[in-house]
Design a protein around this motif. Structure first.
Motif, PDB file in Angstrom:
ATOM      1  N   MET A   1      20.929 -61.277 -74.917  1.00 57.82           N
ATOM      2  CA  MET A   1      21.045 -61.478 -76.360  1.00 57.82           C
ATOM      3  C   MET A   1      20.108 -62.543 -76.916  1.00 57.82           C
ATOM      4  N   GLY A   2      19.459 -63.289 -76.036  1.00 54.59           N
ATOM      5  CA  GLY A   2      18.547 -64.343 -76.496  1.00 54.59           C
ATOM      6  C   GLY A   2      19.280 -65.617 -76.875  1.00 54.59           C
ATOM      7  N   LEU A   3      18.655 -66.423 -77.742  1.00 50.16           N
ATOM      8  CA  LEU A   3      19.240 -67.707 -78.146  1.00 50.16           C
ATOM      9  C   LEU A   3      20.336 -67.492 -79.182  1.00 50.16           C
ATOM     10  N   ILE A   4      21.534 -67.991 -78.894  1.00 51.17           N
ATOM     11  CA  ILE A   4      22.669 -67.797 -79.794  1.00 51.17           C
ATOM     12  C   ILE A   4      23.137 -69.158 -80.310  1.00 51.17           C
ATOM     13  N   LEU A   5      23.289 -69.260 -81.642  1.00 55.58           N
ATOM     14  CA  LEU A   5      23.696 -70.522 -82.269  1.00 55.58           C
ATOM     15  C   LEU A   5      25.218 -70.659 -82.254  1.00 55.58           C
ATOM     16  N   PRO A   6      25.718 -71.900 -82.294  1.00 54.15           N
ATOM     17  CA  PRO A   6      27.164 -72.135 -82.144  1.00 54.15           C
ATOM     18  C   PRO A   6      28.054 -71.382 -83.131  1.00 54.15           C
ATOM     19  N   ASN A   7      27.606 -71.212 -84.369  1.00 54.72           N
ATOM     20  CA  ASN A   7      28.467 -70.501 -85.326  1.00 54.72           C
ATOM     21  C   ASN A   7      28.767 -69.075 -84.878  1.00 54.72           C
ATOM     22  N   GLN A   8      27.913 -68.525 -83.981  1.00 52.53           N
ATOM     23  CA  GLN A   8      28.125 -67.163 -83.495  1.00 52.53           C
ATOM     24  C   GLN A   8      29.014 -67.082 -82.261  1.00 52.53           C
ATOM     25  N   PHE A   9      29.303 -68.236 -81.626  1.00 55.53           N
ATOM     26  CA  PHE A   9      30.168 -68.132 -80.441  1.00 55.53           C
ATOM     27  C   PHE A   9      31.271 -69.186 -80.356  1.00 55.53           C
ATOM     28  N   ILE A  10      31.180 -70.279 -81.113  1.00 61.38           N
ATOM     29  CA  ILE A  10      32.247 -71.286 -81.058  1.00 61.38           C
ATOM     30  C   ILE A  10      33.590 -70.697 -81.529  1.00 61.38           C
ATOM     31  N   PRO A  11      33.614 -69.923 -82.631  1.00 64.04           N
ATOM     32  CA  PRO A  11      34.902 -69.334 -83.036  1.00 64.04           C
ATOM     33  C   PRO A  11      35.517 -68.442 -81.950  1.00 64.04           C
ATOM     34  N   LEU A  12      34.667 -67.666 -81.258  1.00 62.92           N
ATOM     35  CA  LEU A  12      35.152 -66.820 -80.168  1.00 62.92           C
ATOM     36  C   LEU A  12      35.642 -67.673 -78.991  1.00 62.92           C
ATOM     37  N   ALA A  13      34.892 -68.740 -78.715  1.00 59.38           N
ATOM     38  CA  ALA A  13      35.303 -69.662 -77.643  1.00 59.38           C
ATOM     39  C   ALA A  13      36.645 -70.307 -77.978  1.00 59.38           C
ATOM     40  N   GLU A  14      36.857 -70.565 -79.267  1.00 60.37           N
ATOM     41  CA  GLU A  14      38.143 -71.114 -79.720  1.00 60.37           C
ATOM     42  C   GLU A  14      39.263 -70.112 -79.475  1.00 60.37           C
ATOM     43  N   ASP A  15      39.057 -68.865 -79.925  1.00 58.88           N
ATOM     44  CA  ASP A  15      40.085 -67.822 -79.814  1.00 58.88           C
ATOM     45  C   ASP A  15      40.460 -67.556 -78.367  1.00 58.88           C
ATOM     46  N   THR A  16      39.476 -67.589 -77.467  1.00 60.70           N
ATOM     47  CA  THR A  16      39.717 -67.215 -76.082  1.00 60.70           C
ATOM     48  C   THR A  16      40.129 -68.409 -75.222  1.00 60.70           C
ATOM     49  N   GLY A  17      40.061 -69.623 -75.794  1.00 57.80           N
ATOM     50  CA  GLY A  17      40.393 -70.808 -75.015  1.00 57.80           C
ATOM     51  C   GLY A  17      39.232 -71.316 -74.177  1.00 57.80           C
ATOM     52  N   LEU A  18      38.123 -70.572 -74.188  1.00 62.86           N
ATOM     53  CA  LEU A  18      36.955 -71.003 -73.411  1.00 62.86           C
ATOM     54  C   LEU A  18      36.355 -72.294 -73.946  1.00 62.86           C
ATOM     55  N   ILE A  19      36.757 -72.673 -75.154  1.00 65.39           N
ATOM     56  CA  ILE A  19      36.265 -73.908 -75.756  1.00 65.39           C
ATOM     57  C   ILE A  19      36.672 -75.118 -74.899  1.00 65.39           C
TER      58      ILE A  19
END
Ligand code: C2E
Ligand code: MG
Ligand code: MG
Ligand code: MG
Length: 290
Positions: free
Chosen positions: A69-87
């Motif tokens: 997927m290349g370079l991904i900025l935090p706004n594109q994965f921090i919310p998902l990391a929050e939901d999944t607990g991976l944060i």
């Protein structure tokens, strides 16, 4: 005809929903593997004291470099990391990496600066947070005064009693606490006097049009004035132009951060920047020197 249209629209809608769900699942799977595969890295962005020209802090901002997927900025994965607990594991990695990096810069004899780490509300609510922070500082051999935590006012929306308790513990260790994106959250102002915080960060949405929008300027003035009366530090984020910088300087905003000074940079480039500028460097204060 209407029915036909309706059906085709429905059809479009579901297939795009499927696509979204699929994308999300793919992202989630990749995110789960990203830590072991060492696909995360930290970029650093300076916070500058406008009077002395010194870098007082470097904010760590996480980046995800995924092979597909290349370079991904935090706004594109921090919310998902929050939901999944991976944060939780990701946040620990960010903290450990940032503290170790700050120690490395100190050992290289750069003028000491804090390193700032962003904590999301869920991270902040995790059990034994202070133990974890203390342990990481110990491992890095970094004095707590060189660590800053950036929290949004939304952490106050959870459990106020517990939040105050945790903040007091962190603050008693000597850690610097900032309220990020100040002015954009939902909490009441009264928490400010209850909490052991040092800095308010004026959100960049108020800085962007500060020279042309009287409402934005009024909000910035209100935050700066309030910070002064409460003896808090204040910093403006997202400063991109000389005009914004001059206006904020005129309002006696002591610290600033934004592309005008530096974009977030990877470690090697930040180290070069630290070696090359002779701090304090006041050239940016006088536009005729540019
Ligand atoms: P933030 O903490 O408010 O960080 C500021 C964001 O604004 C960063 O975006 C930064 O690159 C960008 N920025 C800085 N200066 C300027 C400027 O002059 N103009 C403009 N237009 N933008 C500027 P980034 O790196 O994409 O991070 C977005 C958000 O993701 C952060 O907002 C923070 O809330 C979150 N985040 C980043 N790293 C972490 C992390 O390690 N953990 C957690 N929990 N959240 C993180
Ligand atoms: Mg921040
Ligand atoms: Mg911010
Ligand atoms: Mg923000």
């Amino acid at each position: 005809r209407a029915k036909e249209q309706g059906r085709s629209r429905y059809h479009l809608y579901t297939s795009s929903m499927d696509e979204q769900a699929f994308r999300r699942l793919t992202m989630e799977n990749s995110l789960r593997k990203a830590l072991q595969r060492e696909e995360f890295s930290l970029y650093y962005q300076p916070k500058v004291n406008i009077k002395t020209g010194q870098i007082v802090c470097l904010e760590a901002l996480v980046r995800w470099q995924n092979p597909e997927m290349g370079l991904i900025l935090p706004n594109q994965f921090i919310p998902l990391a929050e939901d999944t607990g991976l944060i939780i594991p990701l946040g620990e990695w960010v903290l450990r990496t940032a503290c170790a990096q700050n120690k490395t810069w100190q050992l290289l004899n750069y003028p000491p600066m804090r390193v700032a780490v962003n904590f999301s509300p869920r991270q902040f609510q995790q059990p034994r947070l202070t133990d974890m922070v203390e342990q990481i500082l110990g491992e890095a051999d970094l004095a707590p005064c060189w660590l800053e935590l950036e929290l949004t006012e939304n952490v106050m929306l959870q459990n106020v009693e517990k939040t105050v308790q945790t903040l007091n513990r962190l603050s008693n260790l000597g850690i610097h606490i900032s309220i990020d994106d100040f002015g954009t959250g939902y909490s009441s102002l009264s928490y400010i006097k209850k909490l052991p915080i040092q800095t308010l960060k004026i959100d960049r949405s108020f800085v962007h049009d500060i020279n042309t929008n009287a409402d934005d300027a009024a909000i910035a003035i209100a935050v700066i004035t309030m910070a002064q009366s409460l003896r808090l530090n204040v910093i403006a984020e997202g400063v991109e132009t000389l005009e914004q910088m001059k206006l904020l300087d005129g309002l006696n905003c002591p610290e600033m951060q934004g592309y005008l000074f530096s974009k977030p940079l990877p470690v090697a480039e930040m180290t070069t920047l630290l070696s090359n500028i002779k701090w304090p460097d006041m050239t940016w204060k006088d536009p005729t020197l540019h």
